[in-house]
Each structure stands twice: as C-alpha cells, then as structure tokens.
Write an enzyme that holds these catalytic residues in place. Structure first.
Site, PDB file in Angstrom:
ATOM      1  N   LYS A  20      -3.092 -52.112 -17.828  1.00  0.00           N
ATOM      2  CA  LYS A  20      -4.389 -51.543 -17.469  1.00  0.00           C
ATOM      3  C   LYS A  20      -5.514 -52.178 -18.276  1.00  0.00           C
ATOM      4  CE  LYS A  20      -2.889 -48.403 -14.586  1.00  0.00           C
ATOM      5  NZ  LYS A  20      -3.382 -48.259 -13.207  1.00  0.00           N
ATOM      6  N   HIS A  32       1.549 -49.819  -3.922  1.00  0.00           N
ATOM      7  CA  HIS A  32       1.322 -48.914  -5.045  1.00  0.00           C
ATOM      8  C   HIS A  32       2.291 -47.759  -4.826  1.00  0.00           C
ATOM      9  CE1 HIS A  32      -0.835 -45.522  -7.035  1.00  0.00           C
ATOM     10  NE2 HIS A  32      -1.225 -46.450  -7.874  1.00  0.00           N
TER      11      HIS A  32
HETATM   12 MG    MG Z   1      -4.172 -49.467  -9.332  1.00  0.00          MG
END
Ligand code: MG
Length: 372
Positions: A158, A290
């Site tokens: 991230k 995802h």
């Molecule tokens: Mg994402």
C-alpha cells in the site's frame, strides 16, 4: 427444487495488532456466511462482508423470508430483486444458488461454467502495509519477507496513506528486499491527483519488476486516468468498487487502464462478475481480480479466472493473478485451499469441491454486539 432453509453464520475477529491502508486502520475482520438447503437436501454456501448488525438484520427480516420457497432455477430473477436491497447479499445468494445447480447436475462450478482452461491460477500476496506503530516499515518488511519465504512471487503493498517521501522510502526498502526477483504492485487507494501520481514517475519507470500502480486517482476521473496513462509508463489498474459490468464500459472503451480489478463481491451477482471479465477480454484489457473480503468469494474469483480464456499466448503470462490476503485474518482459512509456489490448484470436486470449516464457524461466532 425450492429453497427450504437458510442458516446464517456471522463471524467476528478482533485484530490483536491493527493494520490498514490509505483508507484507514482496521481493528477487526468479519465475515457472514450462510448455507441454503433445498427441499431435496442439496446445500450451497454464500458469503458476504459488511457491518454485521445491519447485514444480519437484513438477512433475518427481509432476505431470508423473501427467498424461502422460491425455485432455485429462478436465480437471475432472485438476484436482480436482491440487488435492489443489498448488492453484496445478491452476490452471496448467487454463489449459493450456483453451487446448488452445479451439485444437482453432478458438476464442479468450473464445469458448469463451460470448463477450465487451466488447473492452476497464480495469486499475489496482498498486504495492508500500515500499522499504528511509528516503525511500520519494519513490520511491513518482516511480513513481506515471510511471504517470499512461503513461495509468493508477486506481492502488492500500500501507498497513499503517508507522505510520498515516506512511502517512497518504504518502496525502496521493499525493492531492496525483493532484489528484482519478485514482482511488485503498488496500491494508492485513490489517494492522489495526476501531479502527485507523477511524483512516482522517476522511481517506478526504472523498476522492471513493477506489475501495476493501482488506483492512484479516484476511479471516476476517467479523463485524468487517460492523461496519467499517456505520461506515466507504468501499467495502471483499478475498479474494485465498481458495481456493474456496464459501469466498466467507459473505462474499457477509453483505454483508461491497463488492468481492471473487479471484485466478485462488489459486482452484484457472480454471473455479472463473469460478464465483466468477458467484457475486459473483448476490449483487450487485462483483468486481475480484487478479492480481499472472504475466502469463498476469492474461491469464486479463482474459478472464474480458471475458466477465462487466456489474454496472451505467452506461456508464462496466460492468466492474470488473483489477490490473496496474507494479513492476520482467520477467515482466510475457512476453506482449506492454500497457495503453493504462488499458485492455487483449483478444486475439481462437485460444486465448490471443498468443505467449509464448520468448527471455525462456531469458534468465531459473532456475539451480536455492536462494534467499532
Ligand atoms: Mg485496491
């Protein structure tokens, strides 16, 4: 064949060590599984993730009373009605009804869907890089090191929740650890504008192991994605929160992304999810699912990827990877399918071909209280 009974299993786990991304820090993980049984005794499982107090009430008071007595073969009509009430519940019910149809035909899900192109599907280790500790870099590197030791050859970390300079220091340390041998995706969770995203240009364009940058911008800003894509020679990915196949068309038709990242739980109905994958193929854009919320949902993403025609003729590049949550989350183990050398062997038994861990359902049962 009619829906006779629906049992629900709301699950809750308080994280001993919180983690998160640019959207915030998570202090718990939840899951909502249910089992539909037909009047002929065939069972199918569904999975949904949302805030349990409202989800549970919705199932008990509206969704279950509506479904009881309905014919299994009315799947499309039932899912369409549920979609108006709760999109994720509609998907979850579509999973259970698909499993029941497969089982009652003596087929695996993949065979019901026309058959597999492949027996294994690659997965990437997906991290929530941030924690509340000031030395979050250190924790992140330890977790990545562990995943690499376990055999993952693709990872996603991230960015976007800290300053660009702090995130770039983290990425540099990660790249030093990976030594170019493991592929890397970065996920900004829609944190930037074009100018901020371009601050990554110099670093990322020199990184041959970079898979993609995910959602640097808000996904609704299609024109900005097109500008960024023309100036930034890094593959762009996105679309995990898009709810219908048709909502992907503007992104696909304008070539705003290199990869779409549809989530089977976020698109209302597993059939519409598969339509989305097929649409991406028609436009010649890759689709890397995802699949962060739930092991059963992820299993359906794997089934769909196994049944998807290849995007390429290159032997090592034929199918895009599926997201694999490697953070502390017991619900990743509700199903015994686990990766080996960064790949999942697709279960081939009838229905989903695998049992849900019933002991785990009892152990993590939500106590009905509200939580934050
Ligand atoms: Mg994402």
């Amino acid at each position: 064949m009619l829906i006779h009974k629906i049992e629900t299993f709301p699950l809750f786990y308080r994280l001993p060590a919180a983690y998160g991304d640019a959207n915030g820090i998570k202090s718990y993980r939840t899951n909502y599984l249910f089992r539909i049984t037909t009047d002929t005794g065939v069972e199918g499982w569904g999975e949904c993730v949302d805030w349990l107090p409202t989800l549970h009430k919705g199932f008990q008071e509206r969704i279950i009373p509506y479904l009881i007595g309905k014919p299994i073969v009315d799947r499309s009509k039932l899912v369409l009605t549920l979609k108006k009430w709760h999109s994720r519940a509609a998907t979850a019910v579509s999973m259970a009804l698909t499993e029941i149809l497969a089982k009652s035909s003596g087929l695996s899900i993949c065979d019901l869907w026309g058959g597999k192109y492949r027996d294994k599907v690659p997965v990437y280790a997906s991290f929530q890089s941030y924690s509340v500790e000031p030395d979050w870099h250190k924790h992140s590197l330890e977790a990545i090191n562990q995943a690499v030791t376990e055999g993952f050859n693709m990872i996603k970390i991230k960015i976007g929740g800290k300053s660009i300079s702090e995130d770039q220091l983290h990425v540099l340390s990660v790249q030093h650890l990976l030594q170019g041998k493991i592929s890397l995706a970065l996920d900004a969770n829609q944190s930037y504008d074009v100018a901020a995203a371009l601050q990554w240009k110099t670093m990322l364009e020199k990184s041959p192991n970079l898979l993609w940058m995910e959602e640097p911008l808000q996904i609704k800003y299609i024109a900005e994605y097109i500008v960024l894509r023309s100036r930034f020679f890094v593959p762009l990915a996105g679309g995990e929160n898009i709810k219908t196949a048709s909502d992907f068309i503007p992104l696909l038709s304008q070539y705003a992304l290199d990869y779409i990242t549809p989530d089977p739980l976020h698109i209302a109905g597993i059939d519409e999810y598969r339509e989305t994958l097929s649409l991406a193929r028609k436009f010649g854009i890759r689709a890397t699912p995802h699949a962060y919320d739930g092991a059963l949902t992820r299993l359906y993403a794997l089934f769909a990827q196994a049944c998807l025609e290849p995007w390429s003729k290159m032997e090592t590049e034929m199918i895009e990877p599926v997201e694999w949550d490697v953070m502390d989350n017991p619900f990743n183990h509700l199903i015994s399918v686990q990766p080996s050398n960064g790949e999942i062997a697709i279960p081939y038994g009838i229905g989903i071909g695998i049992e849900i861990d019933l002991e785990m359902l009892a152990f993590y049962q939500w106590d009905g209280s509200s939580y934050e």
